[in-house]
Design an enzyme around this catalytic site. Sequence first.
Site, PDB file in Angstrom:
ATOM      1  CG  ASP A 354      -2.047  -1.108   1.153  1.00  0.00           C
ATOM      2  OD1 ASP A 354      -2.063  -1.654   0.147  1.00  0.00           O
ATOM      3  OD2 ASP A 354      -2.952  -0.740   2.146  1.00  0.00           O
ATOM      4  CG  ASP A 355       0.097   3.793   2.148  1.00  0.00           C
ATOM      5  OD1 ASP A 355      -1.001   3.629   1.952  1.00  0.00           O
ATOM      6  OD2 ASP A 355       0.283   3.966   3.196  1.00  0.00           O
ATOM      7  CG  HIS A 404      -4.415   2.658  -1.231  1.00  0.00           C
ATOM      8  ND1 HIS A 404      -5.095   2.030  -0.245  1.00  0.00           N
ATOM      9  CD2 HIS A 404      -3.272   3.131  -0.170  1.00  0.00           C
ATOM     10  CE1 HIS A 404      -4.924   2.074   0.980  1.00  0.00           C
ATOM     11  NE2 HIS A 404      -3.828   2.832   0.976  1.00  0.00           N
ATOM     12  CG  HIS A 408      -3.819   6.993   2.790  1.00  0.00           C
ATOM     13  ND1 HIS A 408      -4.142   7.104   4.009  1.00  0.00           N
ATOM     14  CD2 HIS A 408      -3.386   5.851   2.356  1.00  0.00           C
ATOM     15  CE1 HIS A 408      -3.723   5.739   4.424  1.00  0.00           C
ATOM     16  NE2 HIS A 408      -3.238   5.140   3.570  1.00  0.00           N
ATOM     17  CE1 TYR A 445      -5.078   6.131   7.750  1.00  0.00           C
ATOM     18  CE2 TYR A 445      -7.039   7.155   6.405  1.00  0.00           C
ATOM     19  CZ  TYR A 445      -5.765   7.243   6.831  1.00  0.00           C
ATOM     20  OH  TYR A 445      -5.111   8.405   6.787  1.00  0.00           O
ATOM     21  CG  HIS A 495       1.738  -0.024   4.555  1.00  0.00           C
ATOM     22  ND1 HIS A 495       1.809  -0.669   5.377  1.00  0.00           N
ATOM     23  CD2 HIS A 495       0.978   0.955   4.513  1.00  0.00           C
ATOM     24  CE1 HIS A 495       0.691  -0.669   5.752  1.00  0.00           C
ATOM     25  NE2 HIS A 495      -0.059   0.318   5.030  1.00  0.00           N
TER      26      HIS A 495
END
Length: 543
Positions: A354-355, A404, A408, A445, A495
């Site tokens: 992620d991210d 995603h 965020h 989250y 991540h």
Amino acid sequence: MADTSLRRKLTVSAALGLLLVPGCHSAEQNLPYAEAIQFSPDTLEKLATRTVSVRVDHSTVSYRYPILGESHPLTTEIRTGMAERQTAFLEELPDHGSPELVQDVELLAASGDVIGARTTAVTSGVRGGGTETSTLWYDSGAGEVLPWTSLFRDEASLEAAHLAVAQVLQDGYQMTADQVPGLLGEIAMRAEADPDSVSAEADPDSVSAAASEPAGASEEESGSGDPEPGGTEETDGAALSVGDADLSDPEQAWEAAERWAASPLADLAFSTAGGLAVRMDPADVPSAGRVSEVLLPVEAEETEEVLSELGYHARSAAVAANADPEDFPLDGTLTAEGSSLDCERLKCVALTFDDGPGEYTDELLDHLAEYDARATFYVMGSLVSEFPEIVERTHAEGHEMGNHTWKHDDLTTLSAEGVAEDLKRTDEAIQEVTGVAPPTLRPPYGAMNGTVSDATEHPIILWDVDTMDWQNRDTGAVTKHALDESKPGSVVLFHDIHKSTVDAIPDVLEGMHADGFHFVTVSEIFGEDGLKPGQSHTDARVD
């Protein structure tokens, strides 16, 4: 490390057919032989092959297979079979040495009607190593992957074909019926005792349990020892009724293949003469002399009454292929690669990141490439324009891109219109670089509610293994958690914006690889029908 390539050049297989060369016989003795039709997928100009080799300290696994089209059933079945053997190999590694498993596919026939493929798996450096083969046939009209038994009309035809092979051993190698090995000898002895009991028109009422004993079964597995030289294997168990199977029915053909698993015809090919070429272990044919392989011919006229419609198509395709392999009616769509593993049968794990993308993503991609590992990257749309080369590379190397959000944001704080706009903007940014819209969504989250679910057509992917890498930034802890908690079907959360996480990935990959896991994308692990729009999914575990 993994050595992966797509090869589209036209090459000519040096082993298009193997002639049986007698070893200890005089020049005037002519043993029967067959020239088997078998050729490399590389001989087909429009067909891509994929070659992979994963070399680590404890072992090497290599494989090559043809890419027959996006999620093509035959590619999936071939690759899944290879993956099953790889897992079994890795789970039984010795404590020392350099074991190796090499798997390769050659084609037995290819046309618009049918494709035949033969997989060879060679294991070395382990107890019981050797060569294992399997054959599969794809019927394009039915869209079915089928076993070798589907090439025959019925089980009476199967028995007649076995008798023809046994006759070659008796006539050409001067073997008596009781010297013919295994199932062939059993059928030959029954025919000798009662000539009317075995024929293409007969309705045989039984074949011994030896027919269902897997080829290469150990003494413990089979319940009998090695046969005496020149003798037949002893078999026991109840007789198996086999006379009424409809081999045109896929389910019955597969059931018959299990019953006849010990048959040498399970590894048959067509011959250049239009008949069958049946492989035998030279150890079972002592009079063959010093040869590496015995190929027994069943003449074309003897196959006329036993082949099924698929068998006739397969024979025509094989003979035409041998004559002019450039004329196969294959088109460019066959080079597309999609999901090629059936994770319901395998130890699959989906590693997700992620991210990103970020400054460490390139290094992560290098680590994944060493294991030919596929992963899923949940990308923020705002970073795509900052790292377009990384996004392009990620897609090009077979990884999956997921949505995603743009930057965020907690989607549960947005209206339905806000959620839809955010996701659409992110989809478009990723698609502009890769040409493909992200198939799934991971909300930041893991936050979601009814508004989020109703506002998206994406399946929503959560996780069952959280490595907590965002919190502890501890490479060792991340590695241990991933290895300890992951199970077949797990979706693991990482991540790729943290250097400590990227540093953990080599040990994660090595540990999971040694345990027989296969690294797949989210779409692969859930399967074609496993993901539902707007619904959340945490894992594909079956326990």
